[in-house]
Enzyme design. Structure first.
Site, mmCIF file in Angstrom:
data_model
loop_
_atom_site.group_PDB
_atom_site.id
_atom_site.type_symbol
_atom_site.label_atom_id
_atom_site.label_comp_id
_atom_site.label_asym_id
_atom_site.label_seq_id
_atom_site.Cartn_x
_atom_site.Cartn_y
_atom_site.Cartn_z
ATOM 1 N N HIS A 124 0.816 -1.232 0.000
ATOM 2 C CA HIS A 124 0.000 0.000 0.000
ATOM 3 C C HIS A 124 0.845 1.276 0.000
ATOM 4 O O HIS A 124 0.316 2.356 -0.231
ATOM 5 C CB HIS A 124 -0.925 0.043 1.217
ATOM 6 C CG HIS A 124 -1.998 -1.005 1.205
ATOM 7 N ND1 HIS A 124 -2.882 -1.141 0.158
ATOM 8 C CD2 HIS A 124 -2.327 -1.970 2.106
ATOM 9 C CE1 HIS A 124 -3.712 -2.152 0.417
ATOM 10 N NE2 HIS A 124 -3.391 -2.673 1.583
ATOM 11 N N ASP A 161 -2.631 -10.677 -2.326
ATOM 12 C CA ASP A 161 -3.213 -10.139 -1.091
ATOM 13 C C ASP A 161 -4.660 -9.717 -1.398
ATOM 14 O O ASP A 161 -4.971 -9.294 -2.504
ATOM 15 C CB ASP A 161 -2.396 -8.927 -0.638
ATOM 16 C CG ASP A 161 -2.821 -8.397 0.719
ATOM 17 O OD1 ASP A 161 -2.124 -8.697 1.704
ATOM 18 O OD2 ASP A 161 -3.840 -7.682 0.792
ATOM 19 N N HIS A 163 -6.274 -7.224 -0.545
ATOM 20 C CA HIS A 163 -6.439 -5.792 -0.804
ATOM 21 C C HIS A 163 -5.682 -5.397 -2.073
ATOM 22 O O HIS A 163 -4.628 -5.971 -2.370
ATOM 23 C CB HIS A 163 -5.903 -4.978 0.374
ATOM 24 C CG HIS A 163 -6.557 -5.305 1.682
ATOM 25 N ND1 HIS A 163 -6.024 -6.220 2.575
ATOM 26 C CD2 HIS A 163 -7.718 -4.873 2.223
ATOM 27 C CE1 HIS A 163 -6.831 -6.315 3.629
ATOM 28 N NE2 HIS A 163 -7.870 -5.523 3.441
ATOM 29 N N ASP A 248 -4.530 -12.913 3.378
ATOM 30 C CA ASP A 248 -5.820 -12.477 3.917
ATOM 31 C C ASP A 248 -7.030 -12.855 3.057
ATOM 32 O O ASP A 248 -8.170 -12.648 3.512
ATOM 33 C CB ASP A 248 -5.811 -10.971 4.275
ATOM 34 C CG ASP A 248 -5.059 -10.112 3.289
ATOM 35 O OD1 ASP A 248 -4.705 -10.605 2.205
ATOM 36 O OD2 ASP A 248 -4.821 -8.926 3.604
#
Ligand SMILES: [Zn+2]
Length: 344
Positions: A124, A161, A163, A248
């Protein structure tokens, strides 16, 4: 040839207290690798701190000095999700440097593949700011480093991931040398990663976003790999593959709403390994991103190593999901991504 792993207790010095991204994640992974006697089969790779010059391949200098300054002042919150302690700056330097060292070990032929078990995570972090538990973009720094050091011109980054890796996306959005493929829950944090975001200028087409609806499990992820990731990777023909490995999407992870199992991750890793074998002399580096259910995380990382080492038995202690959600149909989404990217 064996697989390598990067780890150092300095990663525990990024002390986030009760935060979901905390030191217990790595402690649980390492103790699981020890208990299952897998760790002794792996080649340890000692990390080093990334230099400011190396971070500057990706990050603007004011961001680097801001992170350093917050650590020197005792830590604090960089945004609503991202907290630092006094040890966080050094840990973050070693996280980026750890992925660099893993890259060097693979590129120099010391190991076939490697997994950097680092924190803070990175995907991120943008060129200009920390975000979403991430301080520096470890995978992006390693990719830029590899492009320069080994004079490569085609690196593939696959980010599974849950996200969207908005930082990696931003950093390479105008860079035709890096194909960035992100598979993520959408709409979801951080809100970016739509299908129509494909890169800009000469890099048009070298960003592939696969925004999945919630509820996707092993079958959906494997369809995405077989129908999009594999043909896109073959067309791009990378010289080196980096993985933003976030676990995740596991069904037991409480940060998201996907239903992937440990066995599902192992199957994805197998596909990735076959791509690396076929396309780039098996050169493959994983870097840890998210994954917040400690048991699922440790089992998934172990399963990843088992695949990398060609161990035939994959342990999935958590098993298949209880199917809390209906499984969505993603055929139309896969078709749309294939059309946008002209993948047959
Ligand atoms: Zn994540």
């Amino acid at each position: 040839m064996p697989a390598g792993f990067v780890y150092d207790p300095i990663y525990l010095h990024h002390n986030t207290g009760q935060h979901v991204e905390n030191a217990m994640r790595l402690e649980t992974i390492i103790s699981h690798l020890e208990q299952t006697k897998l760790k002794q089969q792996l080649v340890p790779i000692k990390p080093r701190p990334a230099t400011v010059e190396e971070l500057s391949l990706v990050h603007h200098e004011p961001h680097i000095s801001h992170v350093q300054g917050v650590a020197q002042r005792g830590g604090g919150w960089l945004d609503a999700d991202t907290v630092m302690s006094p040890g966080s700056y050094d840990a973050a330097l070693y996280a980026a440097g750890g992925v660099i060292k893993a890259t060097e070990a693979v590129m120099n032929g010391e190991v076939t593949s490697a997994f950097a078990l680092v924190r803070p995570p990175g995907h991120h972090a943008t060129s200009q700011r920390a975000m979403g538990f991430c301080l520096f973009n470890n995978v992006a720094v390693a990719a830029k480093y590899a492009l320069a050091k080994y004079k490569l011109d085609h690196i593939l980054i696959i980010d599974f991931d849950v996200h969207h890796g908005n930082g990696t996306h931003e950093i390479f959005y105008d860079n035709p040398q890096v194909l960035y493929i992100s598979i993520h829950q959408y709409p979801f944090y951080p809100g970016t990663g739509g299908i129509e975001e494909t890169g800009t200028g000469k890099a048009k087409g070298t960003t592939i976003n696969i925004p999945l609806p919630s509820g996707c499990g092993d079958n959906e992820y494997l369809s995405v790999f077989e129908q999009i990731v594999v043909p896109a990777a073959k067309r791009f023909n990378p010289q080196f593959i980096l993985i933003s490995a976030g676990y995740d999407p596991h069904w037991a992870d409480e940060l998201a709403l996907m239903q992937v199992s440990v066995s599902g991750f192992a199957q994805m890793v197998k596909i990735i390994q076959e791509l690396a074998d076929k396309l780039c002399h098996s050169r493959l580096v994983f870097s840890l991103e998210g994954g917040y259910n400690l048991n699922a995380l440790a089992a998934s990382v172990k399963a990843t190593f088992d695949v990398l080492m060609d161990n035939p038995n994959i342990d999935d202690p958590l098993g298949q999901p209880p199917h809390r959600f209906a499984t969505p149909s993603i055929n139309h989404l896969i078709k749309a991504v294939k059309e946008i990217h002209a993948l047959s």
